[in-house]
Design an enzyme around this catalytic site. Structure first.
Site, PDB file in Angstrom:
ATOM      1  N   ASP A   1       0.838  -1.209   0.000  1.00 27.66           N
ATOM      2  CA  ASP A   1       0.000   0.000   0.000  1.00 27.66           C
ATOM      3  C   ASP A   1       0.872   1.257   0.000  1.00 27.66           C
ATOM      4  O   ASP A   1       0.362   2.378  -0.052  1.00 27.66           O
ATOM      5  CB  ASP A   1      -1.025  -0.017   1.141  1.00 27.66           C
ATOM      6  CG  ASP A   1      -0.396  -0.106   2.517  1.00 27.66           C
ATOM      7  OD1 ASP A   1       0.853  -0.169   2.612  1.00 27.66           O
ATOM      8  OD2 ASP A   1      -1.149  -0.124   3.512  1.00 27.66           O
ATOM      9  N   SER A   2       2.199   1.051  -0.001  1.00 29.70           N
ATOM     10  CA  SER A   2       3.109   2.183  -0.246  1.00 29.70           C
ATOM     11  C   SER A   2       2.798   2.827  -1.594  1.00 29.70           C
ATOM     12  O   SER A   2       3.210   3.962  -1.850  1.00 29.70           O
ATOM     13  CB  SER A   2       4.572   1.707  -0.228  1.00 29.70           C
ATOM     14  OG  SER A   2       4.741   0.589  -1.080  1.00 29.70           O
TER      15      SER A   2
ATOM     16  N   ASP B   1      -0.881  -6.272  -0.063  1.00 28.16           N
ATOM     17  CA  ASP B   1      -1.236  -5.590   1.181  1.00 28.16           C
ATOM     18  C   ASP B   1      -2.746  -5.452   1.311  1.00 28.16           C
ATOM     19  O   ASP B   1      -3.429  -5.082   0.354  1.00 28.16           O
ATOM     20  CB  ASP B   1      -0.642  -4.168   1.177  1.00 28.16           C
ATOM     21  CG  ASP B   1       0.503  -4.012   2.145  1.00 28.16           C
ATOM     22  OD1 ASP B   1       0.564  -4.780   3.132  1.00 28.16           O
ATOM     23  OD2 ASP B   1       1.336  -3.118   1.919  1.00 28.16           O
TER      24      ASP B   1
ATOM     25  N   LYS C   1      -1.017  -9.417   3.305  1.00 27.41           N
ATOM     26  CA  LYS C   1      -0.242  -8.883   4.444  1.00 27.41           C
ATOM     27  C   LYS C   1      -1.123  -7.933   5.256  1.00 27.41           C
ATOM     28  O   LYS C   1      -1.824  -7.098   4.671  1.00 27.41           O
ATOM     29  CB  LYS C   1       1.010  -8.157   3.945  1.00 27.41           C
ATOM     30  CG  LYS C   1       1.800  -7.473   5.079  1.00 27.41           C
ATOM     31  CD  LYS C   1       3.211  -7.127   4.663  1.00 27.41           C
ATOM     32  CE  LYS C   1       3.350  -5.830   3.917  1.00 27.41           C
ATOM     33  NZ  LYS C   1       2.876  -4.631   4.630  1.00 27.41           N
TER      34      LYS C   1
ATOM     35  N   GLU D   1      -1.170  -5.429   8.981  1.00 28.61           N
ATOM     36  CA  GLU D   1      -0.309  -4.738   9.952  1.00 28.61           C
ATOM     37  C   GLU D   1      -0.915  -4.793  11.353  1.00 28.61           C
ATOM     38  O   GLU D   1      -2.070  -4.396  11.539  1.00 28.61           O
ATOM     39  CB  GLU D   1      -0.171  -3.248   9.556  1.00 28.61           C
ATOM     40  CG  GLU D   1       0.495  -3.039   8.228  1.00 28.61           C
ATOM     41  CD  GLU D   1       0.673  -1.554   7.889  1.00 28.61           C
ATOM     42  OE1 GLU D   1       0.358  -0.683   8.737  1.00 28.61           O
ATOM     43  OE2 GLU D   1       1.126  -1.267   6.776  1.00 28.61           O
TER      44      GLU D   1
ATOM     45  N   GLU E   1       9.574  -3.820  10.332  1.00 27.14           N
ATOM     46  CA  GLU E   1      10.010  -2.529   9.783  1.00 27.14           C
ATOM     47  C   GLU E   1      10.547  -1.592  10.863  1.00 27.14           C
ATOM     48  O   GLU E   1       9.912  -1.403  11.906  1.00 27.14           O
ATOM     49  CB  GLU E   1       8.814  -1.871   9.061  1.00 27.14           C
ATOM     50  CG  GLU E   1       9.162  -0.514   8.443  1.00 27.14           C
ATOM     51  CD  GLU E   1       8.143  -0.027   7.433  1.00 27.14           C
ATOM     52  OE1 GLU E   1       7.184  -0.765   7.109  1.00 27.14           O
ATOM     53  OE2 GLU E   1       8.318   1.116   6.960  1.00 27.14           O
TER      54      GLU E   1
HETATM   55  O1  KIV Z   1       3.552  -1.051   1.571  1.00 27.25           O
HETATM   56  C1  KIV Z   1       4.735  -1.410   1.538  1.00 27.25           C
HETATM   57  O2  KIV Z   1       5.460  -1.199   0.568  1.00 27.25           O
HETATM   58  C2  KIV Z   1       5.271  -2.101   2.706  1.00 27.25           C
HETATM   59  C3  KIV Z   1       6.764  -2.188   2.796  1.00 27.25           C
HETATM   60  C4  KIV Z   1       7.256  -0.947   3.432  1.00 27.25           C
HETATM   61  C5  KIV Z   1       7.195  -3.393   3.525  1.00 27.25           C
HETATM   62  O3  KIV Z   1       4.539  -2.521   3.547  1.00 27.25           O
END
Ligand code: KIV
Length: 263
Positions: free
Chosen positions: A45-46, A84, A112, A114, A181
């Site tokens: 989600d970056s 994500d 993934k 968080e 992280e």
């Molecule tokens: O969203 C993302 O790119 C991430 C990385 C920072 C691991 O979660």
């Protein structure tokens, strides 16, 4: 070409061989990364920051991640893809089923999420329903408003122990991979040694089982990169060699060195 699986990553951990992973958002880069030897990619989600230009990951939706997962899958069909689950898409187990189904149908091999042990029930329920789960601990960017910024986590013994307890609880619940992280190198090592599953660090020192970088950080595109980021393109002058150098330095343990780690 044989597809990469979670069993391959577990084997690398058993053999104490480090591996490099990277974020990818489109077919062209995904193809190039796979061609150079990166077999695990995160549709992170970056992309809210790197592609969409927001100042956090919070505006990203499940549909955004699904679209980019389909693009990456088209470019790197044999790679292991982690997608994500964006902000508020797994606030309840029911929401997490629907979000995970959308992402898995788009080509993800794993999702993934968080957070700490509050997610154990969700991890367990997703795993039972055939959705492999990657956890994300330490600096979890979706919690930026709780943290009050993008800060190193687990610096004191109490918070380090809490993080370790969360990691162990999530592993027991069924988590099969962990992204860690922005934590001190010693905590990265402690968590990696305590867990049987592979731990992928980003700003967590060079003693984790694998590394991940946001592709824009690895290629020097980010305007104000974090301390742990390294511009591999600057050293090599072309993208393919930059990715090869990143892989080589992760596998040898040369990256991240002290200049790219936290004490
Ligand atoms: O969203 C993302 O790119 C991430 C990385 C920072 C691991 O979660």
């Amino acid at each position: 070409m044989k597809p990469t699986t979670l069993a391959d990553l577990s084997q690398l951990k058993k053999e104490k061989r480090k591996f490099a992973t990277i974020t990818a958002y489109d077919a062209s880069f995904a193809h190039l990364f796979a061609e150079q030897g990166i077999n695990v990619m995160l549709i992170g989600d970056s992309l809210g920051m790197t592609l969409q230009g927001f100042d956090s990951t919070l505006p990203v939706t499940v549909e955004d991640i699904a679209y980019h997962t389909r693009c990456v899958c088209a470019g790197a069909p044999h790679s292991f893809l982690i997608s994500d689950m964006p902000f508020m898409s797994y606030a309840t187990p029911e929401q997490s089923f629907s979000s995970a189904a959308t992402l898995m149908r788009s080509g993800a091999n794993m999702i993934k999420i968080e957070g700490g042990s509050w997610l154990c029930e969700t991890v367990n329920m997703l795993t039972e329903r055939a959705v492999p789960v990657c956890g994300h601990l330490g600096l979890t960017p979706q919690s930026v408003n709780i943290f009050g910024g993008y800060k190193v986590q687990g610096r004191d013994e109490t918070s380090a122990q809490q993080l370790l307890d969360d990691a162990i609880a999530l592993e027991k619940a069924g988590m099969q991979l962990l992204v860690l992280e922005c934590v001190p190198t010693a905590l990265g090592q402690r968590v990696s040694e305590a867990l049987e599953i592979p731990v992928i660090g980003i700003g967590a020192g060079n003693l984790t089982d694998g590394q991940i970088l946001v592709m824009h950080d690895a290629l020097g595109i980010t305007a104000r990169p974090p301390k742990f980021a390294k511009d591999f393109l600057k050293e090599t002058g072309n993208i393919r060699d930059a990715i090869r150098l990143y892989i080589e330095q992760v596998e040898s343990g040369a990256y991240p060195g002290q200049a790219h780690s936290f004490k």
